[in-house]
Design an enzyme around this catalytic site. Structure first.
Site, PDB file in Angstrom:
ATOM      1  N   HIS A  25      60.732  28.608  18.735  1.00 37.44           N
ATOM      2  CA  HIS A  25      59.837  29.618  19.315  1.00 37.44           C
ATOM      3  C   HIS A  25      59.460  29.221  20.743  1.00 37.44           C
ATOM      4  O   HIS A  25      58.487  28.509  20.965  1.00 37.44           O
ATOM      5  CB  HIS A  25      58.584  29.756  18.454  1.00 37.44           C
ATOM      6  CG  HIS A  25      57.746  30.942  18.794  1.00 37.44           C
ATOM      7  ND1 HIS A  25      57.038  31.644  17.843  1.00 37.44           N
ATOM      8  CD2 HIS A  25      57.479  31.564  19.970  1.00 37.44           C
ATOM      9  CE1 HIS A  25      56.379  32.635  18.419  1.00 37.44           C
ATOM     10  NE2 HIS A  25      56.633  32.600  19.716  1.00 37.44           N
TER      11      HIS A  25
ATOM     12  N   PHE B  72      61.133  31.843  27.660  1.00 40.50           N
ATOM     13  CA  PHE B  72      61.701  31.386  28.928  1.00 40.50           C
ATOM     14  C   PHE B  72      61.564  32.430  30.030  1.00 40.50           C
ATOM     15  O   PHE B  72      61.940  32.177  31.180  1.00 40.50           O
ATOM     16  CB  PHE B  72      63.155  30.962  28.742  1.00 40.50           C
ATOM     17  CG  PHE B  72      63.317  29.603  28.096  1.00 40.50           C
ATOM     18  CD1 PHE B  72      62.223  28.782  27.858  1.00 40.50           C
ATOM     19  CD2 PHE B  72      64.571  29.141  27.720  1.00 40.50           C
ATOM     20  CE1 PHE B  72      62.368  27.533  27.272  1.00 40.50           C
ATOM     21  CE2 PHE B  72      64.728  27.883  27.145  1.00 40.50           C
ATOM     22  CZ  PHE B  72      63.630  27.080  26.917  1.00 40.50           C
ATOM     23  N   ARG B  73      61.080  33.614  29.692  1.00 41.04           N
ATOM     24  CA  ARG B  73      60.619  34.623  30.665  1.00 41.04           C
ATOM     25  C   ARG B  73      61.703  35.248  31.537  1.00 41.04           C
ATOM     26  O   ARG B  73      61.389  36.066  32.397  1.00 41.04           O
ATOM     27  CB  ARG B  73      59.537  34.031  31.575  1.00 41.04           C
ATOM     28  CG  ARG B  73      58.363  33.368  30.894  1.00 41.04           C
ATOM     29  CD  ARG B  73      57.600  34.295  29.993  1.00 41.04           C
ATOM     30  NE  ARG B  73      56.289  33.747  29.601  1.00 41.04           N
ATOM     31  CZ  ARG B  73      55.545  34.219  28.615  1.00 41.04           C
ATOM     32  NH1 ARG B  73      55.986  35.254  27.904  1.00 41.04           N
ATOM     33  NH2 ARG B  73      54.378  33.701  28.320  1.00 41.04           N
TER      34      ARG B  73
ATOM     35  N   ASP C 239      58.549  39.307  19.054  1.00 41.83           N
ATOM     36  CA  ASP C 239      57.420  38.415  19.313  1.00 41.83           C
ATOM     37  C   ASP C 239      56.620  38.874  20.526  1.00 41.83           C
ATOM     38  O   ASP C 239      57.178  39.250  21.549  1.00 41.83           O
ATOM     39  CB  ASP C 239      57.878  36.979  19.517  1.00 41.83           C
ATOM     40  CG  ASP C 239      56.692  36.037  19.494  1.00 41.83           C
ATOM     41  OD1 ASP C 239      56.019  35.968  18.451  1.00 41.83           O
ATOM     42  OD2 ASP C 239      56.417  35.409  20.520  1.00 41.83           O
TER      43      ASP C 239
ATOM     44  N   HIS D 120      53.817  31.448  14.208  1.00 40.55           N
ATOM     45  CA  HIS D 120      52.492  30.913  14.563  1.00 40.55           C
ATOM     46  C   HIS D 120      51.366  31.268  13.571  1.00 40.55           C
ATOM     47  O   HIS D 120      50.389  31.934  13.908  1.00 40.55           O
ATOM     48  CB  HIS D 120      52.087  31.316  15.977  1.00 40.55           C
ATOM     49  CG  HIS D 120      52.391  32.728  16.392  1.00 40.55           C
ATOM     50  ND1 HIS D 120      52.010  33.836  15.670  1.00 40.55           N
ATOM     51  CD2 HIS D 120      53.058  33.194  17.485  1.00 40.55           C
ATOM     52  CE1 HIS D 120      52.408  34.926  16.302  1.00 40.55           C
ATOM     53  NE2 HIS D 120      53.049  34.564  17.406  1.00 40.55           N
TER      54      HIS D 120
ATOM     55  N   ASP E 108      55.669  27.696  20.472  1.00 36.81           N
ATOM     56  CA  ASP E 108      55.265  28.956  21.112  1.00 36.81           C
ATOM     57  C   ASP E 108      54.995  28.706  22.601  1.00 36.81           C
ATOM     58  O   ASP E 108      53.993  29.162  23.159  1.00 36.81           O
ATOM     59  CB  ASP E 108      54.052  29.576  20.423  1.00 36.81           C
ATOM     60  CG  ASP E 108      53.784  31.012  20.872  1.00 36.81           C
ATOM     61  OD1 ASP E 108      54.614  31.586  21.602  1.00 36.81           O
ATOM     62  OD2 ASP E 108      52.726  31.563  20.493  1.00 36.81           O
TER      63      ASP E 108
ATOM     64  N   PHE F   1      47.174  35.642  27.466  1.00 34.14           N
ATOM     65  CA  PHE F   1      47.263  34.825  26.255  1.00 34.14           C
ATOM     66  C   PHE F   1      48.408  33.819  26.398  1.00 34.14           C
ATOM     67  O   PHE F   1      49.483  34.166  26.874  1.00 34.14           O
ATOM     68  CB  PHE F   1      47.562  35.697  25.037  1.00 34.14           C
ATOM     69  CG  PHE F   1      46.417  36.529  24.543  1.00 34.14           C
ATOM     70  CD1 PHE F   1      45.427  35.976  23.750  1.00 34.14           C
ATOM     71  CD2 PHE F   1      46.341  37.885  24.839  1.00 34.14           C
ATOM     72  CE1 PHE F   1      44.384  36.744  23.251  1.00 34.14           C
ATOM     73  CE2 PHE F   1      45.309  38.666  24.351  1.00 34.14           C
ATOM     74  CZ  PHE F   1      44.319  38.090  23.562  1.00 34.14           C
TER      75      PHE F   1
END
Length: 420
Positions: free
Chosen positions: A56, A59-60, A148, A228, A301, A319
């Site tokens: 999890h 890497f954007r 996610d 999570h 995460d 977040f």
């Protein structure tokens, strides 16, 4: 590559030398000879582990490269001892089709020195009720399917997704969040939220949707993976579902194991994550769930953000926190060095069991296995300092903590991915 004087911890403890050839472990023994042009690493006094596995990470890239890129995220993971990670699909464009997924997987391979697997989207664009073409996406290389960052709000959509995923033998990897219960909450509902005058997020945000999903997963016969997990009731629901034969696996993050909402020092955005830090009773239930096998693994995460996005009040900040470069040392210090758990248990939760759950060729160090391993100094203490990090993100509540367990070398596929 020849690793001399290795003290191997994990499912196959071993003392001696490890020879790797063409990316796999070719020999284990004592006083092995190094063939010509062999890199030799002396591991005397250090510990060798199977490369860590994180199912999890964010890497954007593409879409949000100010926060992280595949290159920086993979480098950060290697710095943290991870040789295999699985990246989430909340990107722009969303990998919900073969063309975008194929391009993303190709970039994962070229830009990372570790193994980067990829989840594709459960639904088109993440927010729709239209499921993706799972057969085509799996054939293109998707490890499984996740939205996610966004809970699937409609039960019939989730059930359809589960049936279709089961038909191609792929997991549904669920971000469990009922938006009706979440509202505008920014931390756990309770005394700390009241003290800080910030809107709270009910446990029902997670548990109501998890209960729904476990019923649907049993009916669909799918491998359902809960991301999570953060509440005591969630642990209980998963324990009961496993007892009745539901194919469910579950992860817990380092921050939910190490911190409770009572530890939040004030209106500090570094403590804002989703799901939020829960009560101390919830934290203890998560630890107990790991110990008894209800929770299968630890996953970071890893969620990098820009400094601007994590500045100011929890009410407005993004977040998420980073975790790749701190997870092993934090957990080793808190749970192994303290004597609560063994190193073998931690390796199981951070390598062997996540690999097994998702069918990844990792988590062991045997002849014929991929040469994915991590060399650590368990005795060396250091202070967590973002100046040492390779991630673009510096958003962590653990900065300044003193830990043990420094990663010295990470080897993925027989090649050095990180060296201190």
């Amino acid at each position: 590559m020849l690793i001399k004087h290795a003290h191997v911890a994990g499912p196959e403890p071993f003392h001696g030398d490890i020879l790797t050839t063409d990316g796999v472990i070719s020999a284990l023994g004592r006083n092995l000879d190094a063939p010509a042009k062999t890199t030799v690493i002396d591991a005397k006094g250090k510990t060798v582990m199977p490369g860590l596995v994180d199912v999890h990470v964010h890497f954007r890239e593409p879409g949000f490269t100010a926060k992280e890129t595949i290159h920086t995220g993979a480098a950060a993971a290697a710095h943290g001892g991870f040789t295999t990670v699985v990246a989430m699909p909340n990107l722009d464009p969303v990998p919900d089709n073969v063309a975008d997924l194929t391009a993303l997987i190709a970039k994962n391979h070229t830009d990372a020195k570790i193994h980067v697997e990829q989840f594709a989207a459960i639904t088109k664009g993440l927010h729709s009720s239209d499921t993706s073409d799972y057969a085509a996406l799996k054939q293109a290389g998707a490890l499984g399917f996740s939205n996610d960052g966004v809970g699937v709000q409609d039960a019939s959509t989730m059930y359809t997704a589960m049936v279709q995923a089961a038909a191609v033998n792929a997991p549904i990897v669920a971000h469990i969040e009922d938006e009706g219960f979440k509202g505008n909450g920014v931390l756990n509902a309770g005394a700390k939220a009241d003290e800080l005058g910030l809107p709270g997020m009910s446990n029902l945000t997670e548990t109501a949707q998890l209960a729904r999903d476990l019923v649907l997963a049993q009916a669909a016969g799918v491998h359902y993976h809960a991301c999570h997990v953060s509440t005591a009731l969630s642990v209980q629901l998963i324990r009961e579902a496993k007892a009745r034969g539901v194919h469910v696996t579950a992860e817990v993050s380092p921050h939910h194991l190490l911190l409770a909402d009572q530890d939040i020092p004030g209106d500090n955005a570094m403590y804002k994550m989703n799901p939020p830090l829960r009560s101390e009773a919830d934290r203890q239930a998560l630890i107990a769930g790991l110990a008894d096998g209800t929770l299968d693994m630890i996953a970071t995460d890893h969620a990098p953000h820009t400094a601007a996005e994590k500045t100011g009040s929890m009410a407005t900040a993004a977040f998420g926190i980073v975790g790749s470069e701190t997870a092993f040392a934090l957990l080793y210090t808190a749970f192994v060095k303290s004597g609560r758990f063994t190193l073998a248990q931690l390796i199981a939760w951070m390598s062997t069991q996540p690999a097994a759950a998702f069918g990844l060729p990792a988590g062991h160090l045997r002849v014929g296995d991929p040469a994915d391993l991590t060399l650590v100094d368990l005795t060396q203490s250091y202070v967590i300092d973002p100046k040492d990090w390779l991630s673009k993100g510096h958003n962590s509540p653990f900065i300044g903590q003193t830990v043990n367990g420094r990663v010295l070398t990470t080897i993925a596929g027989g090649r050095i991915a990180y060296k201190a």
